[in-house]
Design an enzyme around this catalytic site. Structure first.
Site, mmCIF file in Angstrom:
data_model
loop_
_atom_site.group_PDB
_atom_site.id
_atom_site.type_symbol
_atom_site.label_atom_id
_atom_site.label_comp_id
_atom_site.label_asym_id
_atom_site.label_seq_id
_atom_site.Cartn_x
_atom_site.Cartn_y
_atom_site.Cartn_z
ATOM 1 C CB CYS A 16 -0.577 2.455 4.045
ATOM 2 S SG CYS A 16 -2.091 1.841 3.343
ATOM 3 C CG ASP A 17 3.176 1.117 4.370
ATOM 4 O OD1 ASP A 17 2.729 1.576 5.434
ATOM 5 O OD2 ASP A 17 2.951 -0.034 3.986
ATOM 6 C CB CYS A 29 -0.912 -0.022 1.230
ATOM 7 S SG CYS A 29 -1.917 1.451 1.383
#
Ligand code: NDP
Length: 326
Positions: free
Chosen positions: A136-137, A133
Site C-alpha cells: 500500500c505504502d 503494508c
C-alpha cells in the site's frame, strides 16, 4: 432467514462460501465495509498457492475467489459486523448500517489483525511514516532509507518488496536467527539494499509530522542507538480477530477460537470457525481455504440433521426450490 451467514472474506470465508453455495445453502457473506478480500489484498506475488505455476498477485487471487463464490449464488455484503448473538437456534448478525440478518448457522472467518509494537508514538505517526503494508505504502518511500521490523516471512517479503522503491532497507530483528522460511531468508540476504540489524528492539519512533528516525536497544548488552529513517514498516505477525465473539465463543490460551478436534465446531451449536482465527500455526492462504471447506461441510451436515419441522418456512421453501449441487 438464511441457512448460512459467513463472516470474513479471506480464503477461508470465500472457500466456505463456494462450498456452501454449491450445496444450495444460499449463503450470505459479510466482507467488510472497507475492502473485500482480506489480508491477501495487501500482498504482491503469491507463489505457493497450488494451481498457479507462475504465481499470482494476491488481489487477483482474491477477486477470482469472490467471483467463484458469486457464480454459485453467494450474496456478498460490504459492511462490518458490529454485533453477534450466537446462542439459540437462530443466530443474529447486526451490521454497521443497522441491518440485522438471521441464520441457522454462522461461519466465523475473520482472520487476524496486524500486531503493533506498542510504542508511544505509533498511533500518531501511523500513516505518516509508520505502515503495516508495503504494497500500500511502499511507493511513498522512493529513494529513501527505511526500516522493517520482524523476523518472519512477512518481514522478509516486505523488506524485499520495499527495495523496489527505497535506496536502503534496514531489517531489524530482536534475535540473531530468523523465523522466516529458508527461501524467503535467502532472498532477503542476497539483496544488496537490505542490511540486517540483529538483536535490536525498536523502542522509540521520532518525528513531528513525519517519521525521521527510530531508537533501538540492543537485547544483548542494552546499548541504545538511533537510526535516521523516514519510514518504519511493522511486520511482526498478527493476532486472531475475535473481539466480536468474546464472552460467547471459547478461546484457546493463544487467543484463537477453540474448535472441536479437526472440525470447525465451536462451543455453540450451529457456529463454526475457520481460517487464521482458529490457526496459530500454519496460517497460509491454502490452509485457510481448506479450513473454510471444513466449516462449510460441517455447517451443511448440521443443517441436514435438523428436523424439517424445526426449520423456518422460508428456509424449507428455499431448499425445495433449489437444485442439488453437483
Ligand atoms: P510470524 O509470527 O511468523 O513472525 C513474527 C515475527 O515478528 C517473529 O520473528 C517475531 O520475533 C517478531 N515479533 C513478534 N512480536 C514482536 C515485537 N513486539 N517486537 C519485535 N519483533 C516481534 O508472522 P509473519 O507475519 O511473518 O507470518 C505469519 C504467517 O504467514 C507465517 O505462517 C508465515 O509463514 C506466513 N507468511 C507466508 C508468506 C509467503 O509464504 N509468501 C508471506 C508472509 C507470511 P521472534 O522470532 O523473536 O518471535
Amino acid at each position: 432467514m438464511r441457512q448460512v451467514i459467513i463472516i470474513g472474506s479471506g480464503p477461508a470465508g470465500y472457500t466456505a462460501a463456494i462450498y456452501a453455495a454449491r450445496a444450495s445453502l444460499s449463503p450470505v457473506l459479510i466482507a467488510s465495509s472497507v475492502e473485500a478480500g482480506g489480508e491477501l489484498m495487501k500482498t504482491t506475488e503469491v507463489e505457493n498457492y497450488p494451481g498457479f505455476a507462475e504465481g499470482i498477485q494476491g488481489p487477483e487471487l482474491m477477486i477470482a475467489m469472490q467471483a467463484q463464490a458469486e457464480r454459485f449464488g453467494t450474496e456478498i455484503i460490504l459492511d462490518d459486523v458490529v454485533k453477534l448473538e450466537l446462542e439459540g437456534d437462530i443466530k443474529r448478525v447486526t451490521l454497521g448500517n443497522g441491518d440485522v440478518h438471521e441464520a441457522l448457522t454462522v461461519i466465523f472467518a475473520t482472520g487476524s489483525a496486524y500486531r503493533k509494537l506498542g510504542l508511544e508514538d505509533e498511533e500518531r505517526l501511523s500513516g505518516h511514516g509508520i505502515s503495516w503494508c508495503a504494497t500500500c505504502d511502499g511507493f511513498f518511500f522512493r529513494q529513501k532509507t527505511i526500516a522493517v521490523v520482524g523476523g518472519g516471512d512477512s518481514a522478509m517479503e516486505e523488506a524485499t518488496f520495499l527495495t523496489r522503491f527505497a535506496d536502503k532497507v534496514y531489517l531489524i530483528h530482536r534475535k540473531d536467527t530468523l523465523r522466516a522460511s529458508k527461501a524467503m531468508q535467502e532472498r532477503a540476504f542476497s539483496n544488496p539494499k537490505i542490511e540486517f540489524l540483529w538483536n535490536k528492539e525498536v523502542k522509540h519512533v521520532y518525528g513531528d509530522e513525519l517519521v525521521t528516525g527510530i531508537g533501538m536497544v540492543d537485547t544483548q548488552d542494552g546499548t541504545e542507538t538511533t537510526l535516521d529513517v523516514s519510514g518504519l514498516f511493522v511486520a511482526i505477525g498478527a493476532d486472531p480477530r475475535t473481539h466480536l465473539v468474546h464472552g460467547q465463543l471459547d478461546l484457546n490460551p493463544d487467543g484463537t477460537i477453540a474448535v472441536e478436534g479437526r472440525s470447525s465446531r465451536t462451543n455453540i451449536v450451529g457456529v463454526f470457525a475457520a481460517g487464521d482465527v482458529i490457526d496459530p500455526t500454519y496460517r497460509q492462504a491454502v490452509t485457510a481455504a481448506g479450513s473454510g471447506t471444513v466449516a462449510a461441510l460441517d455447517a451443511e451436515h448440521y443443517l441436514a440433521a435438523l428436523p424439517k419441522e424445526a426449520l423456518p418456512k422460508e428456509v424449507v421453501a428455499q431448499a425445495d426450490t433449489q437444485p442439488a449441487a453437483v
